[in-house]
Design a protein around this motif. Structure first.
Motif, mmCIF file in Angstrom:
data_model
loop_
_atom_site.group_PDB
_atom_site.id
_atom_site.type_symbol
_atom_site.label_atom_id
_atom_site.label_comp_id
_atom_site.label_asym_id
_atom_site.label_seq_id
_atom_site.Cartn_x
_atom_site.Cartn_y
_atom_site.Cartn_z
ATOM 1 N N THR A 1 31.318 8.022 32.269
ATOM 2 C CA THR A 1 30.031 8.555 31.846
ATOM 3 C C THR A 1 30.169 10.037 31.536
ATOM 4 O O THR A 1 30.836 10.772 32.262
ATOM 5 C CB THR A 1 28.967 8.367 32.947
ATOM 6 O OG1 THR A 1 28.810 6.977 33.225
ATOM 7 C CG2 THR A 1 27.627 8.958 32.525
ATOM 8 N N LEU A 2 29.520 10.484 30.470
ATOM 9 C CA LEU A 2 29.479 11.908 30.131
ATOM 10 C C LEU A 2 28.030 12.379 30.220
ATOM 11 O O LEU A 2 27.165 11.867 29.507
ATOM 12 C CB LEU A 2 30.028 12.157 28.731
ATOM 13 C CG LEU A 2 30.157 13.632 28.313
ATOM 14 C CD1 LEU A 2 31.141 14.372 29.214
ATOM 15 C CD2 LEU A 2 30.599 13.744 26.853
ATOM 16 N N VAL A 3 27.770 13.324 31.108
ATOM 17 C CA VAL A 3 26.447 13.937 31.238
ATOM 18 C C VAL A 3 26.407 15.168 30.341
ATOM 19 O O VAL A 3 27.311 16.011 30.384
ATOM 20 C CB VAL A 3 26.158 14.326 32.699
ATOM 21 C CG1 VAL A 3 24.875 15.157 32.797
ATOM 22 C CG2 VAL A 3 26.044 13.072 33.564
ATOM 23 N N ILE A 4 25.354 15.284 29.540
ATOM 24 C CA ILE A 4 25.219 16.388 28.590
ATOM 25 C C ILE A 4 23.983 17.201 28.953
ATOM 26 O O ILE A 4 22.884 16.648 29.106
ATOM 27 C CB ILE A 4 25.088 15.863 27.138
ATOM 28 C CG1 ILE A 4 26.388 15.184 26.682
ATOM 29 C CG2 ILE A 4 24.717 16.977 26.177
ATOM 30 C CD1 ILE A 4 26.375 13.696 26.850
ATOM 31 N N THR A 5 24.153 18.521 29.117
ATOM 32 C CA THR A 5 23.022 19.406 29.363
ATOM 33 C C THR A 5 23.072 20.576 28.382
ATOM 34 O O THR A 5 24.090 20.824 27.739
ATOM 35 C CB THR A 5 23.020 19.936 30.809
ATOM 36 O OG1 THR A 5 24.246 20.623 31.071
ATOM 37 C CG2 THR A 5 22.868 18.794 31.805
ATOM 38 N N GLY A 6 21.967 21.305 28.283
ATOM 39 C CA GLY A 6 21.825 22.304 27.229
ATOM 40 C C GLY A 6 21.891 23.759 27.639
ATOM 41 O O GLY A 6 21.377 24.619 26.920
ATOM 42 N N GLU A 7 22.537 24.066 28.776
ATOM 43 C CA GLU A 7 22.632 25.477 29.159
ATOM 44 C C GLU A 7 23.449 26.260 28.136
ATOM 45 O O GLU A 7 24.424 25.762 27.594
ATOM 46 C CB GLU A 7 23.293 25.628 30.535
ATOM 47 C CG GLU A 7 22.544 24.950 31.660
ATOM 48 C CD GLU A 7 23.120 23.586 31.978
ATOM 49 O OE1 GLU A 7 22.975 23.146 33.125
ATOM 50 O OE2 GLU A 7 23.710 22.955 31.067
ATOM 51 N N ARG A 8 23.053 27.523 27.924
ATOM 52 C CA ARG A 8 23.769 28.383 26.985
ATOM 53 C C ARG A 8 24.156 29.696 27.655
ATOM 54 O O ARG A 8 23.378 30.276 28.409
ATOM 55 C CB ARG A 8 22.917 28.669 25.747
ATOM 56 C CG ARG A 8 22.729 27.470 24.836
ATOM 57 C CD ARG A 8 22.049 27.849 23.534
ATOM 58 N NE ARG A 8 20.719 28.391 23.734
ATOM 59 C CZ ARG A 8 20.384 29.649 23.482
ATOM 60 N NH1 ARG A 8 21.288 30.514 23.007
ATOM 61 N NH2 ARG A 8 19.143 30.077 23.687
ATOM 62 N N ALA A 9 25.349 30.191 27.343
ATOM 63 C CA ALA A 9 25.865 31.431 27.926
ATOM 64 C C ALA A 9 24.988 32.627 27.570
ATOM 65 O O ALA A 9 24.869 33.578 28.351
ATOM 66 C CB ALA A 9 27.293 31.670 27.452
ATOM 67 N N GLU A 10 24.360 32.585 26.401
ATOM 68 C CA GLU A 10 23.550 33.697 25.922
ATOM 69 C C GLU A 10 22.316 33.934 26.795
ATOM 70 O O GLU A 10 21.740 35.027 26.793
ATOM 71 C CB GLU A 10 23.120 33.396 24.476
ATOM 72 C CG GLU A 10 22.412 34.513 23.759
ATOM 73 C CD GLU A 10 22.004 34.106 22.349
ATOM 74 O OE1 GLU A 10 22.497 34.729 21.403
ATOM 75 O OE2 GLU A 10 21.211 33.143 22.207
ATOM 76 N N GLU A 11 21.919 32.922 27.570
ATOM 77 C CA GLU A 11 20.663 32.999 28.311
ATOM 78 C C GLU A 11 20.724 33.929 29.519
ATOM 79 O O GLU A 11 19.722 34.543 29.885
ATOM 80 C CB GLU A 11 20.237 31.609 28.753
ATOM 81 C CG GLU A 11 19.889 30.693 27.598
ATOM 82 C CD GLU A 11 19.551 29.292 28.062
ATOM 83 O OE1 GLU A 11 18.446 28.829 27.738
ATOM 84 O OE2 GLU A 11 20.368 28.671 28.755
ATOM 85 N N SER A 12 21.860 34.005 30.193
ATOM 86 C CA SER A 12 21.951 34.850 31.387
ATOM 87 C C SER A 12 23.405 35.017 31.804
ATOM 88 O O SER A 12 24.257 34.190 31.449
ATOM 89 C CB SER A 12 21.162 34.231 32.548
ATOM 90 O OG SER A 12 21.834 33.092 33.049
ATOM 91 N N PRO A 13 23.711 36.059 32.575
ATOM 92 C CA PRO A 13 25.091 36.244 33.060
ATOM 93 C C PRO A 13 25.581 35.079 33.906
ATOM 94 O O PRO A 13 26.758 34.707 33.824
ATOM 95 C CB PRO A 13 25.001 37.541 33.871
ATOM 96 C CG PRO A 13 23.853 38.287 33.281
ATOM 97 C CD PRO A 13 22.863 37.220 32.899
ATOM 98 N N SER A 14 24.703 34.500 34.717
ATOM 99 C CA SER A 14 25.144 33.386 35.558
ATOM 100 C C SER A 14 25.468 32.158 34.719
ATOM 101 O O SER A 14 26.451 31.459 34.972
ATOM 102 C CB SER A 14 24.092 33.054 36.620
ATOM 103 O OG SER A 14 22.876 32.675 36.022
ATOM 104 N N ARG A 15 24.658 31.894 33.697
ATOM 105 C CA ARG A 15 24.956 30.751 32.837
ATOM 106 C C ARG A 15 26.198 30.994 31.987
ATOM 107 O O ARG A 15 26.890 30.052 31.617
ATOM 108 C CB ARG A 15 23.750 30.439 31.946
ATOM 109 C CG ARG A 15 22.600 29.827 32.728
ATOM 110 C CD ARG A 15 21.583 29.149 31.857
ATOM 111 N NE ARG A 15 20.642 28.386 32.678
ATOM 112 C CZ ARG A 15 19.751 27.538 32.202
ATOM 113 N NH1 ARG A 15 19.672 27.349 30.895
ATOM 114 N NH2 ARG A 15 18.954 26.878 33.016
ATOM 115 N N ALA A 16 26.489 32.230 31.686
ATOM 116 C CA ALA A 16 27.709 32.538 30.924
ATOM 117 C C ALA A 16 28.957 32.127 31.691
ATOM 118 O O ALA A 16 30.004 31.865 31.089
ATOM 119 C CB ALA A 16 27.755 34.027 30.603
ATOM 120 N N ARG A 17 28.847 32.045 33.018
ATOM 121 C CA ARG A 17 30.001 31.679 33.846
ATOM 122 C C ARG A 17 30.156 30.169 34.010
ATOM 123 O O ARG A 17 31.132 29.711 34.604
ATOM 124 C CB ARG A 17 29.890 32.351 35.214
ATOM 125 C CG ARG A 17 30.022 33.863 35.163
ATOM 126 C CD ARG A 17 30.156 34.455 36.554
ATOM 127 N NE ARG A 17 28.924 34.317 37.327
ATOM 128 C CZ ARG A 17 27.953 35.226 37.345
ATOM 129 N NH1 ARG A 17 28.071 36.340 36.613
ATOM 130 N NH2 ARG A 17 26.880 35.050 38.080
#
Length: 240
Positions: free
Chosen positions: A160-176
């Protein structure tokens, strides 16, 4: 449009689970998946109802209908899940366990949890990248999807592949965040990976993908809101 370097071997997966809020990023992730040739019969949209399938408290009232319309448009299966009582119940929890999780399945309704230790919340989600403080996302979204996967034997059959939409541009924590990694539900018996296909995308690329597909975005964007996440997340956290 640039494809992320960490592109998984899509042919290795039996099913593709898209965590679909109805927002622009999860919509672009779905459109990208389709552009790569993944057949619709292999895709599932999983929408987490933060209001617990009850009266509107923190989500946009039109979101359920919008999510359903997108699923119907593409002919993709949609499964809705929620924590009983939703945001309001968890906010007011007083000397009680976190409520059970309810999730739709191909054969009916499943339930999980609700038997944990008693605790008291009584706090609005904090402005923090720490998921222990910013409880809305884990309690009402992340944990809900994980419970739905862990408690269905069909996820033991094939990858199974789970797909989510977080983007690095949104915040420093998401960039990691990693673009591709094992999902939190993955075990020796249950093979589940987590892919963030739009992690390196700019907001401009997101909107270009939606425009190219000629899909009308969620009405919240038309009203001028910059992001769709439930109103608690918009006002309470920089990382939603």
């Amino acid at each position: 449009m640039t494809v992320p370097a960490a592109l998984p071997d899509l042919g290795a997966y039996r099913r593709f689970v898209v965590a679909f809020s109805g927002g622009k990023d999860s919509l672009a992730a779905l459109l990208h998946l389709l552009s790569l040739g993944v057949p619709t019969h292999a895709i599932e949209l999983h929408h987490h109802d933060v209001d617990g399938h009850g009266p509107t408290f923190m989500d946009w009232p039109c979101t359920p209908a919008y999510v359903r319309a997108i699923a119907d448009h593409f002919g993709i299966a949609l499964y809705v899940s929620w924590r009983e009582g939703g945001f309001a119940h968890e906010l007011a929890r007083d000397d009680a366990p976190t409520a059970p999780i309810v999730f739709e399945t191909p054969t009916g309704i499943g339930r999980a949890g609700g038997n944990g230790p008693a605790g008291t919340r009584g706090l609005f989600p904090q402005t923090s990248s720490d998921l222990r403080m910013r409880w809305c996302s884990p309690a009402l979204k992340i944990d809900v999807l994980a419970a739905a996967i862990r408690n269905q034997s069909r996820f033991l059959d094939g990858h199974t592949l789970v797909i989510t939409g977080e983007r690095a541009e949104e915040s420093p924590s998401r960039a990691r965040y990693a673009t591709l990694e094992p999902h939190r539900t993955s075990t020796l018996a249950r093979a589940v990976d987590h892919w963030r296909p739009v992690h390196k995308w700019t907001e401009r690329l997101i909107w270009d993908a939606i425009a190219q597909a000629r899909i009308r975005p969620h009405p919240a964007y038309v009203l001028g809101w910059g992001r769709l996440s439930c109103r608690a997340c918009i006002f309470g956290s920089p990382d939603q």
